[in-house]
Design an enzyme around this catalytic site. Sequence first.
Site, short mmCIF file in Angstrom:
data_model
loop_
_atom_site.label_atom_id
_atom_site.label_comp_id
_atom_site.label_asym_id
_atom_site.label_seq_id
_atom_site.Cartn_x
_atom_site.Cartn_y
_atom_site.Cartn_z
N ALA A 1 52.41 -10.10 6.00
CA ALA A 1 52.59 -8.66 5.82
C ALA A 1 54.08 -8.36 5.74
O ALA A 1 54.91 -9.23 6.01
CB ALA A 1 51.98 -7.90 6.98
N ASN B 1 58.01 -2.81 5.23
CA ASN B 1 58.74 -1.78 4.48
C ASN B 1 58.66 -0.43 5.17
O ASN B 1 57.60 -0.02 5.64
CB ASN B 1 58.13 -1.64 3.08
CG ASN B 1 57.83 -2.96 2.45
OD1 ASN B 1 58.72 -3.76 2.24
ND2 ASN B 1 56.55 -3.22 2.19
N GLU C 1 54.22 -5.54 12.57
CA GLU C 1 54.89 -4.77 11.50
C GLU C 1 55.26 -3.39 12.01
O GLU C 1 56.32 -2.86 11.66
CB GLU C 1 54.02 -4.68 10.24
CG GLU C 1 53.53 -6.00 9.67
CD GLU C 1 54.59 -7.06 9.50
OE1 GLU C 1 55.77 -6.72 9.26
OE2 GLU C 1 54.27 -8.26 9.64
N HIS D 1 58.43 -3.52 14.01
CA HIS D 1 59.62 -3.68 13.19
C HIS D 1 60.29 -2.34 12.88
O HIS D 1 61.47 -2.31 12.54
CB HIS D 1 59.27 -4.35 11.85
CG HIS D 1 59.42 -5.84 11.85
ND1 HIS D 1 60.51 -6.49 12.36
CD2 HIS D 1 58.62 -6.82 11.34
CE1 HIS D 1 60.37 -7.80 12.18
NE2 HIS D 1 59.23 -8.03 11.57
N1 B3K Z 1 59.47 -9.65 7.40
C1 B3K Z 1 58.31 -10.19 6.74
C2 B3K Z 1 58.52 -11.55 6.21
C3 B3K Z 1 59.15 -11.59 4.88
C4 B3K Z 1 59.14 -12.98 4.32
C5 B3K Z 1 59.90 -13.05 3.06
N2 B3K Z 1 59.86 -14.35 2.45
C6 B3K Z 1 57.10 -10.16 7.61
C7 B3K Z 1 57.35 -10.14 9.07
O1 B3K Z 1 57.90 -11.04 9.65
O2 B3K Z 1 57.01 -9.17 9.68
ZN ZN Z 2 58.38 -9.88 11.36
#
Ligand code: B3K
Ligand code: ZN
Length: 876
Positions: free
Chosen positions: A265, A268, A301, A304
């Site tokens: 996932a 964004n 997510e 984040h």
């Molecule tokens: N930040 C994304 C991972 C992106 C990977 C790009 N190759 C998912 C996560 O760690 O939440």
């Molecule tokens: Zn992550």
Amino acid sequence: MSNQPAAIRRADYNAPSHFVDTVDLRFELNDDGTIVSSRLQCRASDGEPGADLLLDGNELKLLEISVDGQPLPAARYTVDDQSLRIRDLPAQFELEIRTEIHPQRNTALEGLYKSGGMYCTQCEAEGFRRITYFPDRPDVMAVYTTTIVADPNSYPVLLSNGNRVDAGHLDDGRHWVRWHDPFPKPSYLFALVAGDLACHQDRFVTASGRDVLLQIFVEHHNTGKTDHAMAALKSAMAWDERTHGLEYDLDRYMIVAVDDFNMGAMENKGLNVFNTVCVLADPETSTDRDFETVEAVIAHEYFHNWTGNRVTCRDWFQLSLKEGLTVFREHQFCADQGSAEVKRIGEVRTLRAAQFPEDAGPLAHPVRPDSYIDISNFYTATVYNKGSEVIRMYHSLLGAEGYYRGMQLYFKRHDGQAVTCDDFLAAMADANDRDLTQFSRWYSQAGTPVLEVQDDYDATAQRYTLTVRQSCPATPGQAEKLPFHLPLVMGLLDQGGRSMALHLADSAASDAPLERLLEITSHEQQFVFEQVSERPVPSLLRGFSAPVRLRYDYTDQQLALLAAHDADGFTRWEAGQQLATKLMLAALGRAEPPAHVANEHLLSALDGVLRRASEDPAFAAEALTLPSEAYIADQLAEVDVEAIHRVREACIRDIIAELGSDLETIYRENRGTDQAMDGASMGRRALACTALGLLARGDDVEDLLRDHYRNAANMTDRLCALGLLAHTDNDAAAAALADFHDRWRNDDLVVNKWFQVQAMSLREDTPELIAQLMEHPDFSLTNPNRVRSLIGAFAQGNPLRFHRPDGAGYRLLADTVLQLNAINPQVAARMLLPLTRWQRQIPSAREGMRRELERIGNAHKLSKDVFEVVSKGLQA
Ligand code: B3K
Ligand code: ZN
């Protein structure tokens, strides 16, 4: 290997020459190509005119470029296949660029691409440069406004980050929607989705009263499978408020599920894009494990939004700043949702299965790497899972209160900034007035430290001394290591298994807790305990307090005592695992294959587990699961996969011989025929399936497995039986596999499971079966979930058949990687990893693996991703 791509080094970091304050994007989505118009407000970071502006760009067709409204003369810019350089710029200017891209042809699934009928994006780490020319680096943060124009029939839903501010129709029949995200963000957090999607909607009111619209978008055939994700999202939002005082900051939070996705996932801002695997859940088609995955990834997510989005990374070397921290937050959240001990056991299993071997192999790197060729290769277990263990150690060393003080200071100092792991450490240190200089070695030194513990008991003086020595093996580019600062949580048990008071020699007489955290900082340290009335059994590394390999020369009796009585659930589990490991390693060391592997200590420990199973069935399931073949392999200087398999099977047969009827009783008492998804029901299912898994290694079990398959009322039970049946080449297995495919041929996620159980089969001809399955109409190399289900599961999860002595497994993997290299380099590089672990295999295997690696290395047109893994993997 010609044209070798260059490594990027952390030491070469330069601050950006220009800042971009706002970005205005307009997407015109057409089936024969998408036109992207961007308008950037830029300013030189030193405030002076004249600096060149370097924009990243990949697979773009430049249509127009102008500065401050004037078309730019060709002499003022240079374009190549990676970048666009603009010269003679004023200190501040507006840059407009129009590019054409082809999402339909984008099989790499980075940038803007099509998945099924919808458009979606994946920009982390460097995907935005496949959308438009831009300084595609996380320390350039801008406010985005995005307008999407598309055909309303095929794409009624048009989404981007932030708040929806306007919409309308054009004369030609197309419609458009405009989004505005008020929070400055790096380009990697940009997202766009366009499609015909169903929406599950709910609301969440934050602690301060913000009414947030929650939306989960899925393709229509997936409606009805988002209740669990929605519930998880709401509990994650409430949890972050309760534990961290962190609230959501926009008016809506959107999640979109897509079929074709390179990982789990993506966080964004305001518009998460998810692999369907990590959103959809329903008892009929998802296992209990799937339910847990959805809850964990949804929470991850969401978390984040603060750890990653509000405070982001200065450069990609700092990836663990957001990933290690967010994994730790996810772990804390999951521990609060159910049995914390069982969750911790799962975390340690993952760390040992994925990170320890990485740390011991040719791709070992520190939590904060020093260089990379392709950053996509660094979304690793080291950055994520070891990174999370590093955060857990702050929590242990500073205490929960100190940790939260540090988190508060971190947000106070850095909200809205792009920062480094050093900044995080400084916040933790300053908030607690602690010197964490030595602790920072966890970020810079690779390799798994080894703690060797010895003890001495002086009966006359009633004194017990623990000597702790630490070391860390050499890793590529790091021959010598300095000592780490780590927490060793421990206790002492008397011979009856009772916890003893811990009088440390230099602490106050009244200070005698039953558990202590020893701070390890030197190569060698001694801890002296007084008033120890009998020789104790040390209980070490409780809760797995540091990501290390612990060595203490336990007797079988001591391990059995710890397994039965220790105060810490993790240590109880671990003692049983170590006892089984010890016996299997001893059996492997004998010249003749031994008749028996398990002894009375292991059998009585397991008997104890069975007798207490009803107290905590989920824990019992963990305690009844023998260490994996991969874990045993990780303990050995030379790995003979077949020998390990034989010994582990022999150990299971000993267990069945002694405890078979008890296992059957446990199985019958706990197997269920319902779809209840509460923790207790899931625990009983795990226990029944584990018991069945052991019984299945015995004789005459076909009826039992067939019945379990037939009576299954949920996917956990059905898949458990199918997986066990699929190890054998008989009619029952064939019938169950055919039935399973028939029932769920239209459900992609279930069809993945059908591929996966066959990939994991112990049948000797599994490599040939996989080759056949790759020709199956349901298989596709362009869908990463399918590739992971069949090829990934085989190479990572089926060591016995992957390492088949004739090398068929290696050839199959190499052939697939070579095909994938041209389709999806990121997935190709990831699939390749098992081939790089040749160093400790027996010579014949080593040779076969190296040969295939070399074959890949010699191929033409290797992607950067694959090149990096192959070239590092070939180094001795
Ligand atoms: N930040 C994304 C991972 C992106 C990977 C790009 N190759 C998912 C996560 O760690 O939440
Ligand atoms: Zn992550």
